[in-house]
Design a protein around this motif. Structure first.
Motif, PDB file in Angstrom:
ATOM      1  N   UNK A  38       0.653  -0.706   0.290  1.00  0.00           N
ATOM      2  CA  UNK A  38       0.121  -0.177  -0.261  1.00  0.00           C
ATOM      3  C   UNK A  38       0.814   1.083   0.012  1.00  0.00           C
ATOM      4  N   UNK A  39       1.653   1.636   0.844  1.00  0.00           N
ATOM      5  CA  UNK A  39       2.823   2.274   1.074  1.00  0.00           C
ATOM      6  C   UNK A  39       3.650   2.332  -0.368  1.00  0.00           C
ATOM      7  N   UNK A  40       3.826   1.261  -1.044  1.00  0.00           N
ATOM      8  CA  UNK A  40       4.299   1.117  -2.653  1.00  0.00           C
ATOM      9  C   UNK A  40       3.809   2.729  -3.776  1.00  0.00           C
ATOM     10  N   UNK A  41       1.699   1.915  -3.365  1.00  0.00           N
ATOM     11  CA  UNK A  41       0.425   2.198  -4.332  1.00  0.00           C
ATOM     12  C   UNK A  41       1.018   4.537  -3.626  1.00  0.00           C
ATOM     13  N   UNK A  42       1.155   4.533  -2.692  1.00  0.00           N
ATOM     14  CA  UNK A  42       1.011   5.770  -2.471  1.00  0.00           C
ATOM     15  C   UNK A  42       2.056   6.959  -3.190  1.00  0.00           C
ATOM     16  N   UNK A  43       3.791   6.179  -3.164  1.00  0.00           N
ATOM     17  CA  UNK A  43       4.247   6.633  -3.249  1.00  0.00           C
ATOM     18  C   UNK A  43       4.703   7.184  -5.127  1.00  0.00           C
ATOM     19  N   UNK A  44       3.916   5.799  -5.642  1.00  0.00           N
ATOM     20  CA  UNK A  44       3.862   6.469  -7.060  1.00  0.00           C
ATOM     21  C   UNK A  44       3.091   7.074  -7.264  1.00  0.00           C
ATOM     22  N   UNK A  45       2.210   6.835  -6.373  1.00  0.00           N
ATOM     23  CA  UNK A  45       0.855   8.231  -6.866  1.00  0.00           C
ATOM     24  C   UNK A  45       1.636   9.579  -6.405  1.00  0.00           C
ATOM     25  N   UNK A  46       2.324   9.605  -5.650  1.00  0.00           N
ATOM     26  CA  UNK A  46       2.666  11.113  -4.920  1.00  0.00           C
ATOM     27  C   UNK A  46       4.090  11.263  -6.171  1.00  0.00           C
ATOM     28  N   UNK A  47       4.585  10.695  -6.630  1.00  0.00           N
ATOM     29  CA  UNK A  47       5.721  11.176  -7.803  1.00  0.00           C
ATOM     30  C   UNK A  47       5.242  11.526  -9.084  1.00  0.00           C
ATOM     31  N   UNK A  48       4.150  10.408 -10.068  1.00  0.00           N
ATOM     32  CA  UNK A  48       3.422  10.431 -10.914  1.00  0.00           C
ATOM     33  C   UNK A  48       2.407  11.868 -10.817  1.00  0.00           C
ATOM     34  N   UNK A  49       1.701  12.204 -10.111  1.00  0.00           N
ATOM     35  CA  UNK A  49       1.315  13.676  -9.820  1.00  0.00           C
ATOM     36  C   UNK A  49       1.896  15.099  -9.781  1.00  0.00           C
ATOM     37  N   UNK A  50       3.153  15.005  -8.925  1.00  0.00           N
ATOM     38  CA  UNK A  50       4.304  16.432  -9.432  1.00  0.00           C
ATOM     39  C   UNK A  50       4.802  16.303 -10.685  1.00  0.00           C
ATOM     40  N   UNK A  51       4.435  15.858 -11.695  1.00  0.00           N
ATOM     41  CA  UNK A  51       4.686  15.512 -13.281  1.00  0.00           C
ATOM     42  C   UNK A  51       3.858  16.379 -13.515  1.00  0.00           C
ATOM     43  N   UNK A  52       4.220  17.838 -14.313  1.00  0.00           N
ATOM     44  CA  UNK A  52       3.694  17.989 -15.002  1.00  0.00           C
ATOM     45  C   UNK A  52       2.860  18.006 -15.887  1.00  0.00           C
ATOM     46  N   UNK A  53       1.891  18.126 -16.405  1.00  0.00           N
ATOM     47  CA  UNK A  53       0.796  17.540 -17.117  1.00  0.00           C
ATOM     48  C   UNK A  53       0.337  16.229 -16.824  1.00  0.00           C
ATOM     49  N   UNK A  54      -0.141  15.852 -15.515  1.00  0.00           N
ATOM     50  CA  UNK A  54      -0.086  14.029 -15.590  1.00  0.00           C
ATOM     51  C   UNK A  54      -1.333  14.618 -15.284  1.00  0.00           C
ATOM     52  N   UNK A  55      -2.904  13.487 -15.711  1.00  0.00           N
ATOM     53  CA  UNK A  55      -3.961  12.918 -16.239  1.00  0.00           C
ATOM     54  C   UNK A  55      -4.010  12.989 -14.896  1.00  0.00           C
ATOM     55  N   UNK A  56      -5.079  13.596 -13.892  1.00  0.00           N
ATOM     56  CA  UNK A  56      -4.881  13.258 -12.267  1.00  0.00           C
ATOM     57  C   UNK A  56      -6.361  12.142 -12.093  1.00  0.00           C
TER      58      UNK A  56
END
Length: 80
Positions: A38-56
């Motif tokens: 579950x922690x890996x899922x959250x880390x992945x979400x946070x790192x992708x969320x920081x990308x410019x233009x990411x599809x939320x």
């Protein structure tokens, strides 16, 4: 002596049973495989969320799917 034996047996039984109930608390990721996933899922979400233009919406869907795969669907509430 009999009371001590009973208390010891109950404590031993409780100690053996407790790890069988997996926990989805990501703060306990060092101790629990399910929490680690579950922690890996959250880390992945946070790192992708920081990308410019990411599809939320896509990120949220991926996060939800990852948590369900890890067996922690209640962690999807972290997005609110």
């Amino acid at each position: 002596m009999k009371k001590f034996a009973i208390v010891s047996a109950v404590a031993l039984l409780a100690g053996m049973i407790t790890p069988a109930f997996a926990d989805c608390d990501t703060r306990k990721a060092d101790e629990d495989k399910q929490a680690h996933a579950a922690s890996k899922c959250y880390d992945e979400y946070l790192s992708r969320k920081m990308n410019y233009g990411a599809d939320k919406d896509e990120l949220r869907a991926n996060f939800k799917a990852c948590n369900e795969k890890a067996g922690c669907p209640q962690n999807t509430d972290l997005l609110k």
